[in-house]
Design an enzyme around this catalytic site. Structure first.
Site, PDB file in Angstrom:
ATOM      1  N   ASP A 223      -7.243  18.636 -14.522  1.00 33.48           N
ATOM      2  CA  ASP A 223      -7.623  17.379 -14.963  1.00 33.48           C
ATOM      3  C   ASP A 223      -7.400  17.354 -16.339  1.00 33.48           C
ATOM      4  O   ASP A 223      -8.009  17.864 -17.400  1.00 33.48           O
ATOM      5  CB  ASP A 223      -9.184  17.198 -14.698  1.00 33.48           C
TER       6      ASP A 223
ATOM      7  N   ARG B  55       0.898  -1.120   0.087  1.00 31.47           N
ATOM      8  CA  ARG B  55      -0.178   0.041   0.051  1.00 31.47           C
ATOM      9  C   ARG B  55       0.703   0.990  -0.030  1.00 31.47           C
ATOM     10  O   ARG B  55       0.648   2.257  -0.633  1.00 31.47           O
ATOM     11  CB  ARG B  55      -0.984   0.000   1.067  1.00 31.47           C
TER      12      ARG B  55
HETATM   13  O1  P1T Z   1     -13.463   6.741 -14.015  1.00 33.03           O
HETATM   14  P1  P1T Z   1     -12.378   7.177 -13.300  1.00 33.03           P
HETATM   15  O2  P1T Z   1     -11.111   6.539 -13.760  1.00 33.03           O
HETATM   16  O3  P1T Z   1     -12.541   7.176 -11.838  1.00 33.03           O
HETATM   17  O4  P1T Z   1     -12.060   8.775 -13.505  1.00 33.03           O
HETATM   18  C1  P1T Z   1     -13.054   9.655 -13.309  1.00 33.03           C
HETATM   19  C2  P1T Z   1     -12.973  10.980 -14.411  1.00 33.03           C
HETATM   20  C3  P1T Z   1     -12.128  12.030 -13.979  1.00 33.03           C
HETATM   21  N1  P1T Z   1     -12.095  13.075 -14.786  1.00 33.03           N
HETATM   22  C4  P1T Z   1     -12.529  12.999 -16.131  1.00 33.03           C
HETATM   23  C5  P1T Z   1     -12.230  14.114 -16.871  1.00 33.03           C
HETATM   24  C6  P1T Z   1     -13.263  11.760 -16.564  1.00 33.03           C
HETATM   25  O5  P1T Z   1     -13.858  11.821 -17.736  1.00 33.03           O
HETATM   26  C7  P1T Z   1     -13.488  10.771 -15.734  1.00 33.03           C
HETATM   27  C8  P1T Z   1     -14.054   9.654 -15.914  1.00 33.03           C
HETATM   28  N2  P1T Z   1     -14.972   9.805 -17.203  1.00 33.03           N
HETATM   29  C9  P1T Z   1     -15.814   8.870 -17.696  1.00 33.03           C
HETATM   30  C10 P1T Z   1     -16.018   7.658 -17.242  1.00 33.03           C
HETATM   31  C11 P1T Z   1     -16.679   9.312 -19.016  1.00 33.03           C
HETATM   32  O6  P1T Z   1     -16.952   8.479 -19.724  1.00 33.03           O
HETATM   33  O7  P1T Z   1     -16.664  10.457 -19.077  1.00 33.03           O
END
Ligand code: P1T
Length: 380
Positions: A171, A47
């Site tokens: 992001d 972890r």
């Molecule tokens: O799904 P995950 O790996 O937990 O990521 C979340 C996330 C964060 N930021 C952006 C810009 C994202 O598009 C996403 C996840 N998005 C999708 C699953 C989607 O289909 O838009």
């Protein structure tokens, strides 16, 4: 090292001193033998740290031009770790157009812990300044935004964040470091849903953070270890492999994305196309400045206002798969109102342009002629 070399070699020096394996071994172990209490080789418990994860974390840091990388069990877990830097009473300014899951995490979990979120239109960075108070600790942006493909001006936002000593997190999931590197523009934290383009093959759920500041890295590492939402070694191996082809995949995503955006833009049965590479996109000029290409994501609104007819277009698609997620080699189509953005109230969605007939495409790296033919037969 240039970017296309970094995707393959960045952070990967001397990965297997034992046998010289060219790909890093998958250290499928929870724990590590100690010669005496505290007598270990840098790894105690997986972890806290795992060699396969460390390889990946170095690789992600390298391609984002950052110093410290951290891999999490999902994109949401990575975002969760950033918000855990805050305390009750702190405030966050976030762009109103965000992935639905990010909005849900902010409004349904962290708001109850006393963190206040302001969701604002960031198309003019001066809007951000109006919402900054002494309590503001973080600015959270996505660019391009999901699903409206708005482009936010990172450099101008950095100027505001620095002026008020507020952290700026970007992001970078849609753009990837192939198209933009927010740390180089002055952002403090880059976040990824590595599930998407970094992994690239729709077979791993993972998140990542990259930072330059050592103190901030230590705090995030503490949260990563203490909260425990880490990525497993098999998944780290897969994302490491995915990153090795990021540059050539992204090149094709961009080519196909542009060709499809132009096709839809000229189609009489399509009302509006949201793609930053089109000259009619309201932020095209910023995209041209801060990105080296326009990516493989786009959204569009068909001319029909009848929801069943709009949905029929998605159902008619044969090469595109109707599915959540994005950024894989295969093309996907999604319906934000009922899928990725269903957790945002309809009134909020519509303020951002997410009408019920909006369709989002993740354009893959298939032959673009097949993709265009598929869309052509689906739009009636
Ligand atoms: O799904 P995950 O790996 O937990 O990521 C979340 C996330 C964060 N930021 C952006 C810009 C994202 O598009 C996403 C996840 N998005 C999708 C699953 C989607 O289909 O838009």
């Amino acid at each position: 090292m240039k970017f296309n070399t970094k995707t393959i070699h960045g952070g990967q020096e001397n990965i297997d001193p034992a046998f010289g394996a060219v790909m890093p071994p998958i250290y499928q172990t929870t724990t590590y033998a100690q010669s005496a209490p505290g007598g270990h080789k840098g790894f105690e418990y997986s972890r806290s740290k795992n060699p396969t994860r460390s390889n990946l974390e170095r690789a992600i840091a390298s391609i984002e031009n950052g110093k410290f990388g951290l891999a999490f069990s999902s994109g949401m877990a990575a975002i969760d770790a950033v918000i855990k830097l805050l305390k009750p009473g702190d405030e966050v300014i976030a762009s109103s157009d965000l992935y639905g899951g990010t909005y849900r995490l902010f409004t349904t979990i962290f708001q109850d812990f006393g963190v206040k979120f302001h969701f604002i239109n960031m198309s003019a960075p001066s809007n951000i300044e109006q919402h900054i108070t002494k309590k503001t600790k973080l600015i959270w942006v996505e660019t391009p935004t999901n699903p409206m493909m708005n482009i936010l001006d990172i450099k101008s936002t950095v100027t505001i964040a620095k002026k008020y000593r507020v952290l700026l997190a970007v992001d970078n999931t849609f753009a990837t470091p192939y198209l933009q590197q927010p740390l180089c523009l002055g952002a403090d934290i880059v976040m990824h849903s590595a599930t998407k383009y970094l992994g690239g093959h729709s077979d791993v759920v993972m998140g990542a953070l990259v930072v330059n500041d050592e103190k901030l890295a230590k705090k995030l590492y503490f949260i990563q270890n203490a909260s425990g939402a880490i990525s497993g070694p098999q998944d780290c191996f897969l994302v490491l492999r995915g990153i090795k082809t990021l540059h050539i995949r992204m090149q094709r995503h961009c080519e196909n994305g542009m060709a499809i955006a132009q096709f839809l833009n000229n189609h009489p049965k399509i009302k509006k196309v949201y793609y930053p590479g089109l000259e009619n996109h309201p932020n095209h000029h910023i995209a041209k400045q801060q990105m080296t290409g326009f990516g493989g994501m786009l959204s569009f609104v068909p001319a029909t206002e009848k929801l069943d007819e709009a949905l029929k277009i998605i159902e008619n698609l044969k090469v595109f798969t109707l599915a959540e997620s994005l950024g894989g080699v295969e093309s996907l189509a999604g319906h934000p109102a009922t899928m990725t953005h269903a957790s945002i109230p309809k009134s909020e969605r519509e303020k951002n342009g997410i009408v019920d007939t909006l369709i989002r495409l993740s354009v893959g790296i298939e032959d673009v002629d097949d993709l265009i033919a598929d869309l052509n037969q689906a739009i009636f």
